[in-house]
Design a protein around this motif. Structure first.
Motif, mmCIF file in Angstrom:
data_model
loop_
_atom_site.group_PDB
_atom_site.id
_atom_site.type_symbol
_atom_site.label_atom_id
_atom_site.label_comp_id
_atom_site.label_asym_id
_atom_site.label_seq_id
_atom_site.Cartn_x
_atom_site.Cartn_y
_atom_site.Cartn_z
ATOM 1 N N LEU A 153 0.859 -1.182 0.000
ATOM 2 C CA LEU A 153 0.000 0.000 0.000
ATOM 3 C C LEU A 153 0.897 1.234 0.000
ATOM 4 O O LEU A 153 1.084 1.907 1.008
ATOM 5 N N ASP A 154 1.466 1.517 -1.143
ATOM 6 C CA ASP A 154 2.460 2.579 -1.284
ATOM 7 C C ASP A 154 1.767 3.925 -1.528
ATOM 8 O O ASP A 154 1.174 4.137 -2.589
ATOM 9 N N PRO A 155 1.840 4.843 -0.563
ATOM 10 C CA PRO A 155 1.157 6.133 -0.743
ATOM 11 C C PRO A 155 1.765 6.993 -1.846
ATOM 12 O O PRO A 155 1.142 7.949 -2.309
ATOM 13 N N ASP A 156 2.978 6.652 -2.277
ATOM 14 C CA ASP A 156 3.628 7.427 -3.340
ATOM 15 C C ASP A 156 3.286 6.917 -4.740
ATOM 16 O O ASP A 156 3.699 7.510 -5.738
ATOM 17 N N GLN A 157 2.540 5.811 -4.803
ATOM 18 C CA GLN A 157 2.144 5.252 -6.096
ATOM 19 C C GLN A 157 1.112 6.181 -6.739
ATOM 20 O O GLN A 157 0.050 6.435 -6.175
ATOM 21 N N SER A 158 1.422 6.694 -7.933
ATOM 22 C CA SER A 158 0.524 7.651 -8.583
ATOM 23 C C SER A 158 -0.705 6.980 -9.190
ATOM 24 O O SER A 158 -1.755 7.604 -9.334
ATOM 25 N N ASP A 159 -0.597 5.709 -9.539
ATOM 26 C CA ASP A 159 -1.708 4.975 -10.142
ATOM 27 C C ASP A 159 -2.422 4.178 -9.046
ATOM 28 O O ASP A 159 -1.943 3.141 -8.603
ATOM 29 N N ILE A 160 -3.559 4.688 -8.592
ATOM 30 C CA ILE A 160 -4.278 4.068 -7.476
ATOM 31 C C ILE A 160 -4.747 2.660 -7.828
ATOM 32 O O ILE A 160 -4.711 1.749 -6.999
ATOM 33 N N GLY A 183 -7.298 13.263 -3.888
ATOM 34 C CA GLY A 183 -8.266 13.326 -4.969
ATOM 35 C C GLY A 183 -8.276 12.110 -5.869
ATOM 36 O O GLY A 183 -8.928 12.115 -6.919
ATOM 37 N N GLN A 184 -7.582 11.024 -5.457
ATOM 38 C CA GLN A 184 -7.569 9.799 -6.271
ATOM 39 C C GLN A 184 -8.833 8.968 -6.060
ATOM 40 O O GLN A 184 -9.189 8.150 -6.908
ATOM 41 N N LEU A 185 -9.489 9.181 -4.931
ATOM 42 C CA LEU A 185 -10.760 8.527 -4.623
ATOM 43 C C LEU A 185 -11.705 9.587 -4.082
ATOM 44 O O LEU A 185 -11.270 10.610 -3.548
ATOM 45 N N ARG A 186 -13.008 9.336 -4.211
ATOM 46 C CA ARG A 186 -13.955 10.301 -3.662
ATOM 47 C C ARG A 186 -13.971 10.195 -2.141
ATOM 48 O O ARG A 186 -13.699 9.145 -1.567
ATOM 49 N N GLN A 187 -14.306 11.303 -1.483
ATOM 50 C CA GLN A 187 -14.319 11.320 -0.027
ATOM 51 C C GLN A 187 -15.481 10.491 0.523
ATOM 52 O O GLN A 187 -16.614 10.623 0.065
ATOM 53 N N THR A 188 -15.159 9.631 1.470
ATOM 54 C CA THR A 188 -16.174 8.813 2.140
ATOM 55 C C THR A 188 -15.551 8.267 3.414
ATOM 56 O O THR A 188 -14.421 8.627 3.767
ATOM 57 N N ASP A 189 -16.243 7.413 4.127
ATOM 58 C CA ASP A 189 -15.704 6.797 5.340
ATOM 59 C C ASP A 189 -14.635 5.774 4.924
ATOM 60 O O ASP A 189 -14.947 4.740 4.330
ATOM 61 N N ALA A 190 -13.388 6.068 5.243
ATOM 62 C CA ALA A 190 -12.277 5.218 4.791
ATOM 63 C C ALA A 190 -12.358 3.819 5.396
ATOM 64 O O ALA A 190 -11.983 2.837 4.737
#
Length: 200
Positions: free
Chosen positions: A74-81, A144-151
């Motif tokens: 789960l790499d937070p630096d990965q640009s392609d979600i 902004g890679q995913l819409r805001q919701t309950d994670a």
């Protein structure tokens, strides 16, 4: 003293792993393990109160490195979600449906009532992975890679989608160890559905 205790614990775990591998969980006994390691019965039970507790320790010992590697996918630096989720999903399914972890999950599920073993396995596995997935998804939402919701809910739904094709065959003992191609195809379908729901 602590080093000696840890040395003994590791010797017990190694002997137990050998016995479980050779004879299987059901046919193994604490006596078999005690004979293999050469310790007295009180010594063995001072480290592990039951065969179930010992088996779970053996599995955790054998899978912890892979579990950590799975979470690191789960790499937070990965640009392609999508790619990040697929990489994680492939590692997660390969771990969950490995023979060792399948055996542990079945053993825990077979307990007639709540047990300490069940709580320990739940906290060591699902609780830790859920927290890591939720944190990753929240970061993706903030970028902004995913819409805001309950994670947390999104994390649970992602895990549910990843296991959706396999969970029932697993529960009914009708699932063999999946092949890598099956893992990739399952994960691709699950992530596609997840992104259709949560994509920006």
């Amino acid at each position: 003293m602590r080093t000696k205790s840890e040395t003994r614990r590791q010797a017990i775990l190694q002997a137990a792993a050998e016995v479980f591998r050779e004879t299987g969980f059901e046919r193994s006994s604490m006596s078999d393990i005690r004979e293999r390691v050469g310790y007295s019965k009180p010594t063995l039970y001072s480290y592990f109160a039951s065969k179930e507790e010992l088996f779970s320790a053996v599995v955790f010992e054998a899978t912890e490195l892979e579990f950590q590697a799975t979470l690191q996918a789960l790499d937070p630096d990965q640009s392609d979600i999508t790619q990040a989720l697929e990489s994680f999903g492939q590692r997660l399914l390969a771990l969950l449906y490995s023979p060792q972890v399948q055996a542990l999950r079945r053993m825990v599920a077979s307990q007639a009532r709540p047990s300490e073993l069940g709580r320990t396995c739940y906290e060591m596995g699902p609780v830790r992975s859920e927290a890591a997935i939720a944190a990753f998804l929240q970061q993706a939402m903030d970028r902004g890679q995913l819409r805001q919701t309950d994670a947390r809910i999104a994390a649970l739904q992602l895990k549910g989608l990843l296991e959706a094709e396999w969970i029932e065959p697993f529960l009914f003992n009708a699932l063999n160890e999946p092949k890598p191609r099956q893992v990739r195809d399952t994960v691709a379908r699950a992530v596609a559905v997840f992104m259709a729901a949560y994509g920006p």
